[in-house]
Motif scaffolding. Structure first.
Motif, short mmCIF file in Angstrom:
data_model
loop_
_atom_site.label_atom_id
_atom_site.label_comp_id
_atom_site.label_asym_id
_atom_site.label_seq_id
_atom_site.Cartn_x
_atom_site.Cartn_y
_atom_site.Cartn_z
N CYS A 135 102.61 -45.67 117.50
CA CYS A 135 103.95 -45.09 117.46
C CYS A 135 104.92 -46.09 116.80
O CYS A 135 104.82 -47.29 117.04
CB CYS A 135 104.45 -44.82 118.87
SG CYS A 135 104.70 -43.09 119.21
N HIS A 191 108.22 -39.64 121.56
CA HIS A 191 107.46 -40.85 121.23
C HIS A 191 107.93 -41.96 122.16
O HIS A 191 109.10 -42.05 122.48
CB HIS A 191 107.73 -41.26 119.78
CG HIS A 191 107.36 -40.20 118.79
ND1 HIS A 191 106.15 -40.18 118.15
CD2 HIS A 191 108.04 -39.11 118.37
CE1 HIS A 191 106.11 -39.12 117.35
NE2 HIS A 191 107.24 -38.46 117.47
N CYS A 243 100.92 -38.01 117.25
CA CYS A 243 101.74 -39.08 117.77
C CYS A 243 102.80 -38.44 118.67
O CYS A 243 103.44 -37.47 118.30
CB CYS A 243 102.38 -39.78 116.59
SG CYS A 243 103.25 -41.25 117.00
N GLY A 244 102.98 -38.98 119.87
CA GLY A 244 103.98 -38.43 120.78
C GLY A 244 103.42 -37.29 121.61
O GLY A 244 102.39 -36.71 121.27
ZN LIG Z 1 104.84 -41.62 118.03
#
Ligand SMILES: [Zn+2]
Length: 492
Positions: A454, A429, A381-382
């Motif tokens: 996210c 994010h 994530c990110g």
């Molecule tokens: Zn994220």
């Protein structure tokens, strides 16, 4: 298998041993909800069942990713009464009971997939459709009554129902449901990640998902064979795992996900993940033996020929009617499977591996490579990145910044387009406001959920002076996506 139409509803029946069993199936499930309305179908089911008097024969109802089913077993007159009562309840739901039933739903474990399958689906599809399997949503006490009414109108009618019976329909059978149009299922679900990639996630054991033609007999055999090999190695030879599970989830006409998930003895997650990937690579590289395939087919033959599988077969045929698939009887399916060659199994699996999503428990160190030696890309994530210039930037509260260098590096940024959160390690994010699927209101704070999995908390515990950030979220996100945190859950 017999096919009739009663009260405008297709009725599929075949004789099976035991008392009469009925399944009234609707083509509506969790995939038809959104993060904001998660639990709505389950609420419809509970409200309908709550109207029934005490019954002494077996009966139940359930909601899964694709369907809602009302089932009962009993004497023909009991089945007739049950089905009529369910249909009548669905045409006049006791919406005033929504609060009581919310409490019941909160107490019930409403999971629709095992944890690894759920995470794999959310990686593939995001926080929508089948991907909702991984989410709890706002909570049963936040289900909007309008969403319940809308779900009933859209899905719980004659045009979206099939009845399955394990014997001829009783003469006085009636199914008083309103008219309606069958929902259009011809479009494929939007896919967020085609694969191949891997990711760490909060799962008890590793799992993988392959996207492909669910009717492809070679891929079906490949996945079944891989499960068996994993049972042999991970469970029987090494004693690292108890359960090897798998699922086939329809995502659209002719295609979907095949998943395979293992649990792992504590501390052995990494070894189990490595064995899973090794066995997957081996199947993509080397043909299985004729004997191995013969074993798998012998097992399928037993299942298909078991008279107790009649209800299951009827259910398959009902699903094909509701979702526009083609049902083949067990004999036809077996004949097709018997013709599959070892090389076709290997090829089907190697091709599907190009779509693979692999999840491993957090902290598991793996270095998976594809059959041609390319590393399997890692997705987290990110991404590495910068905060947008000109955005309003927020920092953690002063006391946190004094105590921790991590807090000194963390940032939250907001502009008219969306939110960015930078972790101390530089990972950023991002949730664009157009991609917001829900905003949980926690007192003065907001937790913002993006379609791309996210989640950005805009809360005073993490950021100082967040008033303007909260105002920006509230101004940009439609009101119907915001909801107060559930009273059923402790804040985390
Ligand atoms: Zn994220």
């Amino acid at each position: 298998m017999n096919h009739e139409v009663i009260g405008g509803i297709p009725v599929l029946w075949a004789d099976a041993p035991g008392p009469l069993e009925a399944v009234l199936m609707f083509g509506c499930g969790v995939q038809d909800e959104t993060l904001r309305t998660l639990g709505t179908t389950h609420m419809v089911e509970h409200l309908a069942m709550s109207t029934l008097p005490r019954l002494h024969h077996e009966h139940n109802a359930s909601v899964d990713l694709l369907t809602t089913q009302f089932t009962c077993t009993g004497r023909p007159e009991q089945v007739v009464a049950f089905l009529a009562a369910v249909c009548e309840a669905l045409t006049a739901l006791p919406l005033e009971r929504i609060e009581q039933e919310a409490g019941v739903l909160a107490a019930e474990d409403g999971r629709v997939a095992d944890p690894a399958t759920a995470e794999l689906l959310s990686h593939r599809y995001g926080v929508q459709g089948l991907g909702l399997a991984a989410y709890r949503g706002p909570g049963a006490d936040r289900i909007p009554v309008e969403a319940v009414q809308e779900a009933v109108d859209r899905f719980f009618h004659r045009g979206n129902a099939v009845l399955v019976l394990t014997g001829p329909p009783p003469a006085d059978l009636r199914l008083p449901l309103p008219d309606g149009e069958r929902p259009d299922r011809s479009a494929a679900l939007p896919v967020l990640r085609t694969g191949p990639s891997w990711r760490e996630e909060d799962v008890p054991g590793p799992g993988l998902a392959l996207h492909g033609d669910l009717d492809d007999p070679a891929l079906q055999l490949a996945c079944k064979l891989l499960s068996q090999r994993l049972r042999d190695t991970v469970r029987h030879r090494h004693g690292l795992s108890y359960d090897v599970g798998g699922d086939a989830v329809l995502a659209g006409p002719g295609h979907g996900e095949r998943t395979l998930c293992l649990d792992a003895r504590e501390g052995q997650e990494q070894r189990v993940a490595e064995l899973l990937w090794e066995e997957a690579l081996r199947l993509a590289r080397e043909c299985p033996t004729e004997d191995e395939l013969a074993e798998e087919i012998a097992e399928l033959r037993e299942v298909y020929q078991d008279p107790r599988s009649t209800t299951c077969e009827l259910g398959e045929a009902a699903g094909a009617l509701l979702f526009g698939g083609t049902y083949q009887d067990p004999q036809t399916r077996l004949a097709v499977l018997e013709k599959v060659t070892p090389d076709e199994v290997r090829q089907a699996f190697a091709a599907a591996l190009e779509t693979v999503l692999l999840v491993v428990p957090c902290g598991t160190e793996v270095d998976p490579k594809l059959p041609d030696g390319r590393p399997l890309p890692r997705r987290a994530c990110g991404t590495e990145g910068e905060l947008p210039p000109g955005a309003k930037v927020f920092r953690p509260p002063l006391v946190d910044r004094l105590r921790s260098s991590d807090a000194r590096r963390a940032r939250l940024a907001v502009d008219g387009r969306g939110l960015w959160a930078r972790e101390p390690d530089g990972t950023v994010h991002h949730v664009p406001f157009t991609e917001v699927v829900g905003v949980e209101m926690r007192g003065p704070g907001r937790v913002v959920f993006g379609r791309d999995t996210c989640v950005i908390p805009v809360v005073p515990e993490l950021w100082a002076g967040i008033g303007p950030a909260v105002d920006a979220v509230d101004a940009a996100v439609p009101g119907q996506l915001r909801y107060p945190a559930s009273a059923f859950r402790p804040a985390d």
